[in-house]
Design a protein around this motif. Structure first.
Motif, PDB file in Angstrom:
ATOM      1  N   GLN A   1     -14.453  11.546   7.505  1.00 39.51           N
ATOM      2  CA  GLN A   1     -13.325  11.927   8.343  1.00 39.51           C
ATOM      3  C   GLN A   1     -13.422  13.408   8.689  1.00 39.51           C
ATOM      4  OE1 GLN A   1      -8.403  11.623   8.260  1.00 39.51           O
ATOM      5  NE2 GLN A   1      -9.591  10.577   6.702  1.00 39.51           N
ATOM      6  N   ILE A   2     -13.070  13.731   9.922  1.00 39.38           N
ATOM      7  CA  ILE A   2     -13.082  15.126  10.348  1.00 39.38           C
ATOM      8  C   ILE A   2     -12.149  15.929   9.453  1.00 39.38           C
ATOM      9  CG2 ILE A   2     -12.439  16.702  12.229  1.00 39.38           C
ATOM     10  CD1 ILE A   2     -13.371  14.603  14.196  1.00 39.38           C
ATOM     11  N   ASN A   3     -12.612  17.100   9.033  1.00 41.77           N
ATOM     12  CA  ASN A   3     -11.854  17.928   8.110  1.00 41.77           C
ATOM     13  C   ASN A   3     -10.469  18.263   8.671  1.00 41.77           C
ATOM     14  OD1 ASN A   3     -11.598  19.327   5.670  1.00 41.77           O
ATOM     15  ND2 ASN A   3     -12.140  21.262   6.634  1.00 41.77           N
ATOM     16  N   ASN A   4      -9.417  17.931   7.906  1.00 42.65           N
ATOM     17  CA  ASN A   4      -8.041  18.146   8.347  1.00 42.65           C
ATOM     18  C   ASN A   4      -7.155  18.580   7.183  1.00 42.65           C
ATOM     19  OD1 ASN A   4      -8.162  15.687   6.994  1.00 42.65           O
ATOM     20  ND2 ASN A   4      -6.645  14.707   8.296  1.00 42.65           N
TER      21      ASN A   4
ATOM     22  N   SER B   1      -0.679   6.465  11.478  1.00 44.93           N
ATOM     23  CA  SER B   1      -1.482   7.688  11.507  1.00 44.93           C
ATOM     24  C   SER B   1      -2.747   7.454  12.311  1.00 44.93           C
ATOM     25  CB  SER B   1      -1.839   8.120  10.082  1.00 44.93           C
ATOM     26  OG  SER B   1      -2.667   7.151   9.468  1.00 44.93           O
ATOM     27  N   ILE B   2      -3.364   8.553  12.737  1.00 44.47           N
ATOM     28  CA  ILE B   2      -4.594   8.450  13.526  1.00 44.47           C
ATOM     29  C   ILE B   2      -5.669   9.309  12.860  1.00 44.47           C
ATOM     30  CG2 ILE B   2      -5.641   8.714  15.808  1.00 44.47           C
ATOM     31  CD1 ILE B   2      -2.883   8.488  17.018  1.00 44.47           C
ATOM     32  N   PRO B   3      -6.282   8.809  11.795  1.00 41.90           N
ATOM     33  CA  PRO B   3      -7.374   9.553  11.174  1.00 41.90           C
ATOM     34  C   PRO B   3      -8.597   9.544  12.087  1.00 41.90           C
ATOM     35  CG  PRO B   3      -7.128   7.406  10.133  1.00 41.90           C
ATOM     36  CD  PRO B   3      -5.985   7.548  11.091  1.00 41.90           C
ATOM     37  N   LEU B   4      -9.231  10.689  12.245  1.00 39.34           N
ATOM     38  CA  LEU B   4     -10.430  10.790  13.086  1.00 39.34           C
ATOM     39  C   LEU B   4     -11.642  10.534  12.192  1.00 39.34           C
ATOM     40  CD1 LEU B   4      -9.486  13.895  15.276  1.00 39.34           C
ATOM     41  CD2 LEU B   4      -9.156  11.460  15.766  1.00 39.34           C
ATOM     42  N   PHE B   5     -12.050   9.283  12.120  1.00 42.53           N
ATOM     43  CA  PHE B   5     -13.102   8.881  11.196  1.00 42.53           C
ATOM     44  C   PHE B   5     -14.348   8.406  11.924  1.00 42.53           C
ATOM     45  CE2 PHE B   5     -10.721   5.074  12.218  1.00 42.53           C
ATOM     46  CZ  PHE B   5     -11.698   4.092  12.329  1.00 42.53           C
TER      47      PHE B   5
ATOM     48  N   ILE C   1       0.882  -1.171   0.000  1.00 43.80           N
ATOM     49  CA  ILE C   1       0.000   0.000   0.000  1.00 43.80           C
ATOM     50  C   ILE C   1       0.916   1.216   0.000  1.00 43.80           C
ATOM     51  CG2 ILE C   1      -1.918   1.175   1.134  1.00 43.80           C
ATOM     52  CD1 ILE C   1      -2.709  -1.399   2.442  1.00 43.80           C
ATOM     53  N   VAL C   2       1.202   1.717  -1.200  1.00 45.19           N
ATOM     54  CA  VAL C   2       2.288   2.666  -1.407  1.00 45.19           C
ATOM     55  C   VAL C   2       2.129   3.936  -0.577  1.00 45.19           C
ATOM     56  CG1 VAL C   2       3.566   3.988  -3.117  1.00 45.19           C
ATOM     57  CG2 VAL C   2       2.635   1.751  -3.718  1.00 45.19           C
ATOM     58  N   GLY C   3       0.939   4.474  -0.489  1.00 45.40           N
ATOM     59  CA  GLY C   3       0.720   5.716   0.250  1.00 45.40           C
ATOM     60  C   GLY C   3       0.883   5.575   1.748  1.00 45.40           C
ATOM     61  N   GLY C   4       0.795   4.341   2.246  1.00 46.25           N
ATOM     62  CA  GLY C   4       0.995   4.082   3.668  1.00 46.25           C
ATOM     63  C   GLY C   4      -0.017   4.784   4.560  1.00 46.25           C
ATOM     64  N   SER C   5       0.270   4.736   5.847  1.00 44.11           N
ATOM     65  CA  SER C   5      -0.656   5.311   6.819  1.00 44.11           C
ATOM     66  C   SER C   5      -0.814   6.814   6.662  1.00 44.11           C
ATOM     67  CB  SER C   5      -0.180   4.980   8.239  1.00 44.11           C
ATOM     68  OG  SER C   5       1.121   5.486   8.468  1.00 44.11           O
ATOM     69  N   GLN C   6       0.190   7.471   6.111  1.00 42.17           N
ATOM     70  CA  GLN C   6       0.097   8.919   5.912  1.00 42.17           C
ATOM     71  C   GLN C   6      -1.010   9.269   4.920  1.00 42.17           C
ATOM     72  OE1 GLN C   6       3.844  10.760   4.949  1.00 42.17           O
ATOM     73  NE2 GLN C   6       2.961  12.804   4.740  1.00 42.17           N
ATOM     74  N   GLU C   7      -1.189   8.433   3.922  1.00 44.84           N
ATOM     75  CA  GLU C   7      -2.233   8.673   2.923  1.00 44.84           C
ATOM     76  C   GLU C   7      -3.628   8.520   3.524  1.00 44.84           C
ATOM     77  OE1 GLU C   7      -1.867   7.463  -1.509  1.00 44.84           O
ATOM     78  OE2 GLU C   7      -3.181   5.946  -0.595  1.00 44.84           O
ATOM     79  N   ALA C   8      -3.732   7.756   4.609  1.00 43.00           N
ATOM     80  CA  ALA C   8      -5.031   7.562   5.260  1.00 43.00           C
ATOM     81  C   ALA C   8      -5.621   8.881   5.747  1.00 43.00           C
ATOM     82  CB  ALA C   8      -4.888   6.594   6.442  1.00 43.00           C
ATOM     83  N   LEU C   9      -4.780   9.876   5.988  1.00 45.60           N
ATOM     84  CA  LEU C   9      -5.250  11.174   6.473  1.00 45.60           C
ATOM     85  C   LEU C   9      -6.018  11.931   5.386  1.00 45.60           C
ATOM     86  CD1 LEU C   9      -2.103  12.307   8.505  1.00 45.60           C
ATOM     87  CD2 LEU C   9      -4.191  11.235   9.368  1.00 45.60           C
ATOM     88  N   ASP C  10      -5.904  11.495   4.136  1.00 43.98           N
ATOM     89  CA  ASP C  10      -6.638  12.112   3.033  1.00 43.98           C
ATOM     90  C   ASP C  10      -7.811  11.255   2.576  1.00 43.98           C
ATOM     91  OD1 ASP C  10      -5.121  14.507   2.652  1.00 43.98           O
ATOM     92  OD2 ASP C  10      -3.527  13.312   1.746  1.00 43.98           O
ATOM     93  N   ALA C  11      -8.076  10.162   3.298  1.00 47.64           N
ATOM     94  CA  ALA C  11      -9.122   9.225   2.883  1.00 47.64           C
ATOM     95  C   ALA C  11     -10.496   9.739   3.299  1.00 47.64           C
ATOM     96  CB  ALA C  11      -8.856   7.844   3.496  1.00 47.64           C
TER      97      ALA C  11
ATOM     98  N   LEU D   1      -5.066  20.389  13.246  1.00 45.73           N
ATOM     99  CA  LEU D   1      -5.338  18.961  13.404  1.00 45.73           C
ATOM    100  C   LEU D   1      -4.395  18.145  12.529  1.00 45.73           C
ATOM    101  CD1 LEU D   1      -6.927  16.544  14.424  1.00 45.73           C
ATOM    102  CD2 LEU D   1      -8.663  17.001  12.666  1.00 45.73           C
ATOM    103  N   ARG D   2      -4.194  18.573  11.287  1.00 45.10           N
ATOM    104  CA  ARG D   2      -3.294  17.847  10.387  1.00 45.10           C
ATOM    105  C   ARG D   2      -1.859  17.895  10.915  1.00 45.10           C
ATOM    106  NH1 ARG D   2      -4.555  15.796   5.463  1.00 45.10           N
ATOM    107  NH2 ARG D   2      -2.767  14.874   4.455  1.00 45.10           N
ATOM    108  N   TRP D   3      -1.469  19.026  11.477  1.00 42.75           N
ATOM    109  CA  TRP D   3      -0.123  19.167  12.032  1.00 42.75           C
ATOM    110  C   TRP D   3       0.097  18.161  13.158  1.00 42.75           C
ATOM    111  CZ3 TRP D   3       1.915  20.444  16.858  1.00 42.75           C
ATOM    112  CH2 TRP D   3       3.283  20.755  16.879  1.00 42.75           C
ATOM    113  N   ILE D   4      -0.893  18.035  14.044  1.00 37.40           N
ATOM    114  CA  ILE D   4      -0.791  17.082  15.160  1.00 37.40           C
ATOM    115  C   ILE D   4      -0.754  15.650  14.633  1.00 37.40           C
ATOM    116  CG2 ILE D   4      -2.021  16.108  17.148  1.00 37.40           C
ATOM    117  CD1 ILE D   4      -3.077  18.924  17.724  1.00 37.40           C
ATOM    118  N   GLN D   5      -1.617  15.332  13.677  1.00 35.02           N
ATOM    119  CA  GLN D   5      -1.674  13.978  13.119  1.00 35.02           C
ATOM    120  C   GLN D   5      -0.363  13.586  12.450  1.00 35.02           C
ATOM    121  OE1 GLN D   5      -5.236  14.590  10.712  1.00 35.02           O
ATOM    122  NE2 GLN D   5      -6.344  13.121  11.968  1.00 35.02           N
ATOM    123  N   GLU D   6       0.236  14.514  11.718  1.00 37.41           N
ATOM    124  CA  GLU D   6       1.488  14.213  11.024  1.00 37.41           C
ATOM    125  C   GLU D   6       2.645  14.078  12.007  1.00 37.41           C
ATOM    126  OE1 GLU D   6       1.800  17.271   8.078  1.00 37.41           O
ATOM    127  OE2 GLU D   6       0.584  16.164   6.626  1.00 37.41           O
ATOM    128  N   LYS D   7       2.629  14.852  13.085  1.00 32.10           N
ATOM    129  CA  LYS D   7       3.658  14.723  14.113  1.00 32.10           C
ATOM    130  C   LYS D   7       3.559  13.355  14.788  1.00 32.10           C
ATOM    131  CE  LYS D   7       5.945  18.634  14.045  1.00 32.10           C
ATOM    132  NZ  LYS D   7       7.397  18.679  13.731  1.00 32.10           N
TER     133      LYS D   7
END
Length: 334
Positions: A234-237, A257-261, A184-194, A243-249
């Protein structure tokens, strides 16, 4: 206002919902439960079981990076058919895969939980072995998850393996062929855009899997899973938000990653963590032939990577209308 499920829902659909719940729990809560049980054993009269498992765990420590340990009986469990029918999930083949060759497949997009990747390549819910006879599928997963007692054995049973280079080399060096290594090329980081309607892929600078294909002479297979991002809200990030800054950190620190879905519930459709019943169609593209090069230059890697991106775009464009994607929608890479 809460929208409750009717009491007259057929048993078949109830079983599908139960299967989806079991799958969701297996990835959101089962790992934690396994840790609690393992530690708890040492404080009971069954402490010797903890010792026995610890010994087994040590002796078996290299298995996740050496192809894992698939258990076909569990992969063919009836529950996974119910799980696949819940959405439903379907697997579409556009070209044959030669069982004497090895392959690296790029799976897109990640989605929130990689539902299509797991259902298609870690279970027989969509009859993978019949669609691609002679091919053994392996799905790469963060090494972190294989450090959890008991849970590691559960995920290995479905064909999950570590994302270490040693594991890639082990599988792709098999001269008999027949291994399909799914990344899964995008990995967990891509989940934040799902989120529904999103077609943004984290791919532009993800070239490691392409280099591995060159090193081992493994054909590249593009895979696009239509409907993968429609399963949860997913909560807008947006990029630049706090929120995106915290998730990426957190993603950089923990590796996940911790997407808030949120989705639906078991007995109502208004809120909960169960995925929506949205169709997932995973389309497996035509293999891109790769000549082995044990010392590829950056230019060669870039050229093959661009070829892969072009083939992925062609796959998306060729099937998007069929699977309800607007005609003016195109893939975006970052």
């Amino acid at each position: 206002m809460i929208s409750f499920a009717p009491l007259s829902v057929p048993l078949e659909r109830r079983l599908q919902t139960l299967a989806a719940f079991v799958w969701l729990f297996s990835f959101l809560g089962f790992g934690i439960l396994c840790i609690v049980i393992f530690i708890g054993l040492f404080f009971t009269r069954f402490w010797f079981l903890g010792i026995l498992y610890s010994t087994w765990w040590y002796l078996d420590r290299d298995t996740p990076r050496k192809g894992g340990r698939q258990i076909q009986t569990l992969k063919r469990c009836r529950m996974w058919k119910y799980m696949a029918n819940y959405f439903p999930v379907s697997l579409v083949k556009t070209a044959e895969l030669d069982p004497t060759q090895n392959y690296i497949a790029g799976f897109h997009p990640h989605g929130v939980l990689g539902t299509g990747a797991f259902t298609n390549f870690c279970t027989e819910g969509t009859r993978f072995s019949s669609v691609f006879p002679g091919i053994r599928s392996h799905l790469m997963m963060l090494t972190l998850w294989f450090r959890i007692p008991f849970f590691r054995d559960y995920i290995m049973s479905g064909g999950l393996v570590t994302s270490e280079k040693e594991c890639v080399s082990y599988l792709l060096s098999n001269k008999k062929g027949g291994n399909l290594l799914v990344v899964i090329v995008g990995g967990s980081q891509e989940a934040l855009d799902a989120r529904p309607g999103s077609y943004t892929l984290l791919l532009r600078n993800r070239k490691g899997f392409v280099k591995l294909a060159l090193l081992h002479g493994a054909a590249l297979v593009p895979i696009f899973s239509f409907g993968e991002n429609e399963l949860f809200d997913q909560i807008n990030n947006p990029q630049g938000s706090w929120l995106r800054w915290i998730q990426e950190k957190l993603q950089k620190i923990m590796g996940i990653s911790i997407p808030l879905f949120h989705g639906r519930g078991i007995f109502q459709y208004s809120f909960g963590l169960l995925p929506y019943r949205q169709q997932i169609t995973t389309v497996v593209g035509k293999p891109i032939k790769v000549e082995q090069n044990i010392n590829p230059s950056q230019e060669e890697v870039d050229r093959l990577h661009q070829h892969y991106m072009t083939e992925l775009c062609n796959l998306f464009e060729a099937h998007k209308i069929k699977y309800n994607v607007p005609p003016d929608q195109h893939l975006e890479f970052r």
